[in-house]
Design a protein around this motif. Structure first.
Motif, short mmCIF file in Angstrom:
data_model
loop_
_atom_site.label_atom_id
_atom_site.label_comp_id
_atom_site.label_asym_id
_atom_site.label_seq_id
_atom_site.Cartn_x
_atom_site.Cartn_y
_atom_site.Cartn_z
N THR A 62 -44.11 -0.19 -17.52
CA THR A 62 -44.28 -1.27 -18.47
C THR A 62 -44.33 -2.59 -17.72
O THR A 62 -43.65 -2.75 -16.70
CB THR A 62 -43.14 -1.33 -19.51
OG1 THR A 62 -41.95 -1.85 -18.90
CG2 THR A 62 -42.86 0.04 -20.09
N VAL A 63 -45.10 -3.52 -18.23
CA VAL A 63 -45.12 -4.88 -17.68
C VAL A 63 -45.05 -5.85 -18.84
O VAL A 63 -45.88 -5.83 -19.74
CB VAL A 63 -46.37 -5.12 -16.79
CG1 VAL A 63 -47.67 -4.83 -17.56
CG2 VAL A 63 -46.38 -6.54 -16.25
N HIS B 185 -36.35 3.14 -13.58
CA HIS B 185 -36.20 1.94 -12.76
C HIS B 185 -36.58 0.71 -13.57
O HIS B 185 -37.40 0.79 -14.49
CB HIS B 185 -37.10 2.00 -11.52
CG HIS B 185 -36.73 3.05 -10.52
ND1 HIS B 185 -35.59 3.00 -9.76
CD2 HIS B 185 -37.37 4.20 -10.16
CE1 HIS B 185 -35.54 4.07 -8.97
NE2 HIS B 185 -36.61 4.81 -9.19
N TYR B 186 -36.02 -0.42 -13.18
CA TYR B 186 -36.42 -1.68 -13.81
C TYR B 186 -36.28 -2.80 -12.78
O TYR B 186 -35.53 -2.69 -11.80
CB TYR B 186 -35.55 -2.01 -15.02
CG TYR B 186 -34.23 -2.68 -14.65
CD1 TYR B 186 -34.11 -4.08 -14.66
CD2 TYR B 186 -33.13 -1.92 -14.27
CE1 TYR B 186 -32.92 -4.69 -14.29
CE2 TYR B 186 -31.95 -2.53 -13.90
CZ TYR B 186 -31.85 -3.91 -13.91
OH TYR B 186 -30.68 -4.52 -13.53
N TYR C 38 -31.68 -7.04 -16.88
CA TYR C 38 -31.75 -5.63 -17.28
C TYR C 38 -32.04 -5.50 -18.77
O TYR C 38 -32.88 -4.70 -19.19
CB TYR C 38 -30.44 -4.91 -16.95
CG TYR C 38 -30.31 -3.57 -17.67
CD1 TYR C 38 -31.06 -2.47 -17.26
CD2 TYR C 38 -29.49 -3.44 -18.79
CE1 TYR C 38 -30.97 -1.26 -17.92
CE2 TYR C 38 -29.39 -2.23 -19.46
CZ TYR C 38 -30.14 -1.15 -19.02
OH TYR C 38 -30.07 0.03 -19.70
N GLU C 39 -31.33 -6.28 -19.58
CA GLU C 39 -31.51 -6.18 -21.03
C GLU C 39 -32.93 -6.54 -21.45
O GLU C 39 -33.52 -5.90 -22.32
CB GLU C 39 -30.51 -7.10 -21.74
CG GLU C 39 -29.08 -6.59 -21.69
CD GLU C 39 -28.10 -7.59 -22.24
OE1 GLU C 39 -27.12 -7.15 -22.90
OE2 GLU C 39 -28.30 -8.81 -22.03
N GLU C 40 -33.48 -7.57 -20.82
CA GLU C 40 -34.84 -7.97 -21.17
C GLU C 40 -35.83 -6.85 -20.83
O GLU C 40 -36.74 -6.55 -21.61
CB GLU C 40 -35.22 -9.26 -20.42
CG GLU C 40 -36.53 -9.86 -20.93
CD GLU C 40 -36.78 -11.27 -20.39
OE1 GLU C 40 -37.87 -11.78 -20.69
OE2 GLU C 40 -35.91 -11.83 -19.70
N ALA C 41 -35.65 -6.22 -19.68
CA ALA C 41 -36.52 -5.10 -19.30
C ALA C 41 -36.26 -3.89 -20.20
O ALA C 41 -37.21 -3.23 -20.65
CB ALA C 41 -36.27 -4.73 -17.84
N PHE C 42 -35.01 -3.62 -20.50
CA PHE C 42 -34.64 -2.44 -21.30
C PHE C 42 -35.22 -2.51 -22.70
O PHE C 42 -35.75 -1.51 -23.20
CB PHE C 42 -33.12 -2.33 -21.37
CG PHE C 42 -32.64 -1.24 -22.29
CD1 PHE C 42 -32.70 0.09 -21.91
CD2 PHE C 42 -32.15 -1.55 -23.55
CE1 PHE C 42 -32.27 1.10 -22.76
CE2 PHE C 42 -31.71 -0.55 -24.42
CZ PHE C 42 -31.77 0.78 -24.01
N TYR C 43 -35.16 -3.67 -23.34
CA TYR C 43 -35.65 -3.77 -24.71
C TYR C 43 -37.18 -3.63 -24.78
O TYR C 43 -37.71 -3.11 -25.76
CB TYR C 43 -35.20 -5.08 -25.35
CG TYR C 43 -33.74 -5.06 -25.75
CD1 TYR C 43 -33.24 -4.05 -26.55
CD2 TYR C 43 -32.87 -6.05 -25.31
CE1 TYR C 43 -31.89 -4.01 -26.91
CE2 TYR C 43 -31.53 -6.04 -25.67
CZ TYR C 43 -31.04 -5.01 -26.45
OH TYR C 43 -29.72 -4.97 -26.82
N GLU D 205 -41.03 -8.60 -16.38
CA GLU D 205 -40.22 -7.39 -16.28
C GLU D 205 -41.12 -6.17 -16.05
O GLU D 205 -42.10 -5.98 -16.76
CB GLU D 205 -39.40 -7.17 -17.56
CG GLU D 205 -38.16 -8.04 -17.64
CD GLU D 205 -38.46 -9.52 -17.78
OE1 GLU D 205 -37.87 -10.31 -17.03
OE2 GLU D 205 -39.32 -9.88 -18.61
N ILE D 206 -40.74 -5.37 -15.08
CA ILE D 206 -41.45 -4.12 -14.77
C ILE D 206 -40.46 -2.98 -14.93
O ILE D 206 -39.32 -3.06 -14.46
CB ILE D 206 -41.97 -4.12 -13.31
CG1 ILE D 206 -42.89 -5.31 -13.06
CG2 ILE D 206 -42.69 -2.80 -13.00
CD1 ILE D 206 -44.25 -5.21 -13.65
#
Length: 513
Positions: free
Chosen positions: A134-135, A154-155, A113-118, A143-144
């Motif tokens: 985002t990709v 969503h992530y 989650y953190e990797e996608a969130f940042y 991460e999408i």
């Protein structure tokens, strides 16, 4: 001036990077140093799930080199983040303890989650995009995210990246065509596991990371793109598909000769661009947009905005304009008055413009252009127009599209139509004649507004209602003190505006009562 400095180390699955930032007490920030090493950490994950001794040595040696730089520059704050390769390694806790003991560094291993969130956070704080996908393609994960109204909805983090896909489909096969087809089928199947991808079709896809950057650079070289920078660079979907097909039909040796493709991505670019092409196709996006800002920038924004008790800038363009005007010591009170005069002039003269245009967009361009009007004066006053145009076509203005940035460059540097046309020569493929006609009109308005505050004392306080008299436009100008020098400059520079609207203009000075 009190300044705060801190470093961010991003331990990616493909590369490690050290970035050192400086922030002053006014909130102005600047990147001081940026170092990268290619680590390919994902390739050192053994079949048993452990990071090999060689991989551990790469981690230790790279962080030691980074620490030497950090210590030399006496950076007081350090954030170390690690992503998929370290997240997957079964011996990650042992590695973290070892680095803590040896170097005094605390490694923060990001969750999916953190990797996608940042990544999402980086994009909403550096672009004007409100809704999109985002990709972020790393070496060991992808991460999408989906965001709406700048809010994460969503992530998902897929356990594959450019390196691991290359290992899975290409490392052990000699039949490139079969490998490519198997890759395509596999990625399509992954998208189907996320029903929310199909709920917001036609949203743009915004790419993060080195592979997305290489795709954008390849395209820029192919089309001989004249404007500097890749942040918010847009590629139509059909051209994404074309580059993807081209890459899949070339050998490693042929790819190594492709202009714009980094040598360290010759092998892994094929699966990476297939991911981008496939997601663009799956969500029916009309275009792919490159974001130069990524994971570590998201971490930086979070740190920067903590004191404001938020993680998003209220207005990305306004924030970036503040950064630029602060850097070049532009007086906001002065440019605000120029902007006010330009708005007033536009309101009175827009009915006489000889080019159809969107008035809301024109006002936006005038306001933005006023903020950086003749910014090149800070380099050399004798060539302020040339320096202004060069600066604005060679720096990133976060929140502005490339077309908007180019428009601002033309308007804020405007000196004369002939000069503008010289500036336009390299950009003729990406701007239309009607665009240039509009820039001439808005630029001449901006130049006149600049003239009406020649002494920088706000002498002209109001623009009155324009009237027509004997084939001449009469423009009332209300003043609070003797506008002698303003009048000299305005008479000299009104010719450009008169040529633009093919009307003669007469000033009618009136004292402010």
């Amino acid at each position: 001036m009190i300044k705060d400095q801190y470093a961010i180390i991003d331990m990616g699955s493909n590369s490690f990077r050290l970035v050192i930032n400086e922030v002053d007490h006014h909130g102005q920030y600047n990147e001081l140093h940026n170092y990268k090493t290619v680590a390919r950490l994902s390739t050192y994950i053994l079949n048993n799930g452990y990071l090999s001794d060689e991989g551990v040595a790469i981690v230790s040696n790279t962080l030691t080199r980074f620490k030497e730089i950090i210590d030399y520059h006496q950076i007081p704050k350090l954030i170390v983040i690690a992503t998929a390769a370290m997240r997957k390694a079964k011996n990650k806790e042992e590695i973290v303890r070892s680095i803590e003991k040896k170097l005094g560094m605390t490694i923060r291993i990001l969750s999916e989650y953190e990797e996608a969130f940042y990544g999402y956070l980086a994009i909403v704080n550096s672009t004007n995009i409100s809704d999109g996908f985002t990709v972020d393609i790393g070496g060991g994960s992808t991460e999408i995210t989906l965001f709406k109204n700048r809010t994460l909805v969503h992530y998902h983090s897929f356990p594959f990246g450019a390196i691991t896909l290359h290992q899975k489909f290409f490392q052990q096969t000699k039949n490139l065509a079969d490998a490519v087809q198997a890759l395509k089928n596999y990625i399509r199947e992954q998208w189907l596991t996320l029903p929310w991808l199909a709920t917001h079709l036609h949203y743009p896809v915004i790419g993060i990371g080195g592979s997305a950057r290489n795709l954008s650079l390849i395209h820029q070289r192919q089309v001989n793109y004249p404007l500097a920078g890749i942040h918010q660079y847009e590629i139509p979907k059909t051209e994404v598909f074309h580059i993807n097909d081209m890459l899949q039909l070339t050998s490693s040796e042929e790819r190594s000769q492709i202009d714009g493709l980094s040598k360290d991505r010759v092998e892994i670019i094929v699966p990476a661009v297939e991911i981008i092409s496939s997601i663009v196709d799956h969500v029916q996006a009309e275009k792919f947009i490159m974001s130069r800002k990524g994971l570590r920038d998201g971490v930086f924004y979070e740190e920067l905005l903590k004191t404001m008790e938020t993680n998003r800038f209220p207005n990305v363009i306004e924030e970036n304009m503040y950064q630029i005007t602060s850097k070049y010591n532009i007086k906001l009170d002065y440019v605000s008055h120029i902007s006010y005069l330009a708005m007033q002039l536009y309101k009175q003269l827009s009915p006489f413009a000889l080019v159809d245009h969107d008035q809301k967009e024109a006002l936006k361009l005038l306001q933005l252009s006023a903020r950086v009007l003749y910014i090149g004066e800070t380099i050399n006053s004798e060539s302020s127009s040339q320096n202004t145009f060069y600066l604005l076509t060679n720096i990133t203005i976060e929140g502005l599209s490339h077309q908007e940035r180019l428009a601002v460059a033309f308007i804020s540097s405007y000196k004369s139509k002939s000069q503008m046309m010289k500036y336009a020569e390299p950009f003729i493929k990406i701007i239309s004649k009607s665009n240039l006609k509009l820039f001439e009109f808005l630029g001449s308005i901006m130049k006149l507004a600049y003239s009406l505050d020649r002494t920088k004392r706000k002498i002209i306080t109001k623009i009155g209602q324009v009237t027509e008299n004997n084939d001449q436009l009469v423009l009332p100008l209300y003043y609070k003190e003797d506008p002698y020098f303003e009048n000299i400059q305005a008479k000299k520079n009104k010719k450009q505006l008169e040529k633009s609207i093919k009307q003669s203009i007469e000033f009618l000075y009136k004292p402010l009562k």
